[in-house]
Write a protein that holds these residues in place. Structure first.
Motif, PDB file in Angstrom:
ATOM      1  N   GLN A  58     -64.410  55.617  86.195  1.00  0.00           N
ATOM      2  CA  GLN A  58     -64.057  54.647  85.149  1.00  0.00           C
ATOM      3  C   GLN A  58     -63.818  53.260  85.731  1.00  0.00           C
ATOM      4  O   GLN A  58     -64.190  52.256  85.132  1.00  0.00           O
ATOM      5  CB  GLN A  58     -62.832  55.113  84.361  1.00  0.00           C
ATOM      6  CG  GLN A  58     -62.582  54.293  83.113  1.00  0.00           C
ATOM      7  CD  GLN A  58     -63.756  54.344  82.132  1.00  0.00           C
ATOM      8  OE1 GLN A  58     -64.250  55.407  81.806  1.00  0.00           O
ATOM      9  NE2 GLN A  58     -64.198  53.183  81.675  1.00  0.00           N
ATOM     10  N   THR A  59     -63.222  53.199  86.908  1.00  0.00           N
ATOM     11  CA  THR A  59     -62.991  51.908  87.567  1.00  0.00           C
ATOM     12  C   THR A  59     -64.320  51.239  87.885  1.00  0.00           C
ATOM     13  O   THR A  59     -64.505  50.045  87.635  1.00  0.00           O
ATOM     14  CB  THR A  59     -62.175  52.099  88.856  1.00  0.00           C
ATOM     15  OG1 THR A  59     -60.925  52.695  88.519  1.00  0.00           O
ATOM     16  CG2 THR A  59     -61.939  50.783  89.569  1.00  0.00           C
ATOM     17  N   VAL A  60     -65.257  52.003  88.413  1.00  0.00           N
ATOM     18  CA  VAL A  60     -66.573  51.452  88.744  1.00  0.00           C
ATOM     19  C   VAL A  60     -67.271  50.996  87.466  1.00  0.00           C
ATOM     20  O   VAL A  60     -67.848  49.912  87.424  1.00  0.00           O
ATOM     21  CB  VAL A  60     -67.426  52.478  89.513  1.00  0.00           C
ATOM     22  CG1 VAL A  60     -68.822  51.944  89.775  1.00  0.00           C
ATOM     23  CG2 VAL A  60     -66.752  52.843  90.828  1.00  0.00           C
ATOM     24  N   LYS A  61     -67.210  51.789  86.417  1.00  0.00           N
ATOM     25  CA  LYS A  61     -67.840  51.412  85.149  1.00  0.00           C
ATOM     26  C   LYS A  61     -67.236  50.129  84.606  1.00  0.00           C
ATOM     27  O   LYS A  61     -67.939  49.241  84.152  1.00  0.00           O
ATOM     28  CB  LYS A  61     -67.703  52.537  84.121  1.00  0.00           C
ATOM     29  CG  LYS A  61     -68.613  53.716  84.377  1.00  0.00           C
ATOM     30  CD  LYS A  61     -68.361  54.843  83.412  1.00  0.00           C
ATOM     31  CE  LYS A  61     -68.890  54.481  82.051  1.00  0.00           C
ATOM     32  NZ  LYS A  61     -68.868  55.587  81.103  1.00  0.00           N
ATOM     33  N   ASP A  62     -65.902  50.030  84.655  1.00  0.00           N
ATOM     34  CA  ASP A  62     -65.225  48.846  84.119  1.00  0.00           C
ATOM     35  C   ASP A  62     -65.599  47.582  84.887  1.00  0.00           C
ATOM     36  O   ASP A  62     -65.694  46.503  84.305  1.00  0.00           O
ATOM     37  CB  ASP A  62     -63.707  49.030  84.161  1.00  0.00           C
ATOM     38  CG  ASP A  62     -63.215  50.085  83.189  1.00  0.00           C
ATOM     39  OD1 ASP A  62     -63.987  50.481  82.279  1.00  0.00           O
ATOM     40  OD2 ASP A  62     -62.064  50.538  83.354  1.00  0.00           O
ATOM     41  N   CYS A  63     -65.827  47.715  86.188  1.00  0.00           N
ATOM     42  CA  CYS A  63     -66.104  46.540  87.027  1.00  0.00           C
ATOM     43  C   CYS A  63     -67.585  46.223  87.173  1.00  0.00           C
ATOM     44  O   CYS A  63     -67.945  45.064  87.362  1.00  0.00           O
ATOM     45  CB  CYS A  63     -65.522  46.756  88.422  1.00  0.00           C
ATOM     46  SG  CYS A  63     -63.728  46.878  88.438  1.00  0.00           S
ATOM     47  N   CYS A  64     -68.438  47.221  87.135  1.00  0.00           N
ATOM     48  CA  CYS A  64     -69.827  47.027  87.555  1.00  0.00           C
ATOM     49  C   CYS A  64     -70.867  47.164  86.452  1.00  0.00           C
ATOM     50  O   CYS A  64     -72.001  46.718  86.640  1.00  0.00           O
ATOM     51  CB  CYS A  64     -70.178  48.015  88.666  1.00  0.00           C
ATOM     52  SG  CYS A  64     -69.146  47.836  90.123  1.00  0.00           S
ATOM     53  N   ASN A  65     -70.557  47.804  85.357  1.00  0.00           N
ATOM     54  CA  ASN A  65     -71.574  47.991  84.329  1.00  0.00           C
ATOM     55  C   ASN A  65     -72.005  46.659  83.727  1.00  0.00           C
ATOM     56  O   ASN A  65     -71.186  45.791  83.457  1.00  0.00           O
ATOM     57  CB  ASN A  65     -71.068  48.905  83.212  1.00  0.00           C
ATOM     58  CG  ASN A  65     -71.182  50.360  83.573  1.00  0.00           C
ATOM     59  OD1 ASN A  65     -71.594  50.722  84.658  1.00  0.00           O
ATOM     60  ND2 ASN A  65     -70.803  51.219  82.653  1.00  0.00           N
ATOM     61  N   THR A  66     -73.297  46.517  83.537  1.00  0.00           N
ATOM     62  CA  THR A  66     -73.864  45.344  82.883  1.00  0.00           C
ATOM     63  C   THR A  66     -74.891  45.841  81.882  1.00  0.00           C
ATOM     64  O   THR A  66     -75.140  47.036  81.769  1.00  0.00           O
ATOM     65  CB  THR A  66     -74.560  44.411  83.896  1.00  0.00           C
ATOM     66  OG1 THR A  66     -75.731  45.054  84.383  1.00  0.00           O
ATOM     67  CG2 THR A  66     -73.648  44.047  85.045  1.00  0.00           C
ATOM     68  N   SER A  67     -75.541  44.932  81.204  1.00  0.00           N
ATOM     69  CA  SER A  67     -76.591  45.342  80.277  1.00  0.00           C
ATOM     70  C   SER A  67     -77.848  45.780  81.021  1.00  0.00           C
ATOM     71  O   SER A  67     -78.776  46.301  80.422  1.00  0.00           O
ATOM     72  CB  SER A  67     -76.921  44.201  79.311  1.00  0.00           C
ATOM     73  OG  SER A  67     -77.390  43.086  80.022  1.00  0.00           O
ATOM     74  N   VAL A  68     -77.888  45.570  82.342  1.00  0.00           N
ATOM     75  CA  VAL A  68     -79.063  45.940  83.130  1.00  0.00           C
ATOM     76  C   VAL A  68     -78.799  47.180  83.974  1.00  0.00           C
ATOM     77  O   VAL A  68     -79.626  48.079  84.037  1.00  0.00           O
ATOM     78  CB  VAL A  68     -79.486  44.767  84.045  1.00  0.00           C
ATOM     79  CG1 VAL A  68     -80.665  45.157  84.910  1.00  0.00           C
ATOM     80  CG2 VAL A  68     -79.827  43.550  83.211  1.00  0.00           C
ATOM     81  N   LEU A  69     -77.664  47.232  84.630  1.00  0.00           N
ATOM     82  CA  LEU A  69     -77.314  48.372  85.483  1.00  0.00           C
ATOM     83  C   LEU A  69     -76.026  48.992  84.993  1.00  0.00           C
ATOM     84  O   LEU A  69     -75.108  48.289  84.595  1.00  0.00           O
ATOM     85  CB  LEU A  69     -77.092  47.928  86.934  1.00  0.00           C
ATOM     86  CG  LEU A  69     -78.296  47.493  87.730  1.00  0.00           C
ATOM     87  CD1 LEU A  69     -77.848  47.028  89.103  1.00  0.00           C
ATOM     88  CD2 LEU A  69     -79.300  48.617  87.868  1.00  0.00           C
ATOM     89  N   GLY A  70     -75.960  50.312  85.076  1.00  0.00           N
ATOM     90  CA  GLY A  70     -74.734  50.962  84.676  1.00  0.00           C
ATOM     91  C   GLY A  70     -74.550  52.296  85.358  1.00  0.00           C
ATOM     92  O   GLY A  70     -75.511  52.930  85.771  1.00  0.00           O
TER      93      GLY A  70
END
Length: 86
Positions: free
Chosen positions: A62-74
């Protein structure tokens, strides 16, 4: 990926290029060529994927998702990084 000799600049694409150009520019007077803006955007995409790969086993999903997800990479679950583009 297919190679094309022209790039259709839709209004949305021109807006994205303008916004990216503002990020790449050294200051308000700098007007970088489109090739520099595209190179920077492509490099950022590749490095973002590498960074996401590097940290996904070090931090909770969840921490990685909150910090790193974008509309291109997730991050999808704990096992895969997916490209959401196209």
């Amino acid at each position: 990926m297919t190679k094309r000799t022209s790039l259709k600049l839709t209004d949305e694409r021109q807006l994205l290029l303008k916004r990216a150009s503002e990020i790449v520019a050294r200051d308000d007077l700098d007007d970088p060529p489109m090739s520099v803006v595209l190179d920077a955007a492509l490099t950022h995409l590749v490095e973002s994927r590498e960074n996401l790969e590097d940290v996904r086993d070090q931090y909770p999903p969840q921490t990685v998702k909150d910090c790193c997800n974008t509309s291109v990479l997730g991050l999808r679950y704990r096992t895969a990084i997916e490209s959401k583009w196209r």
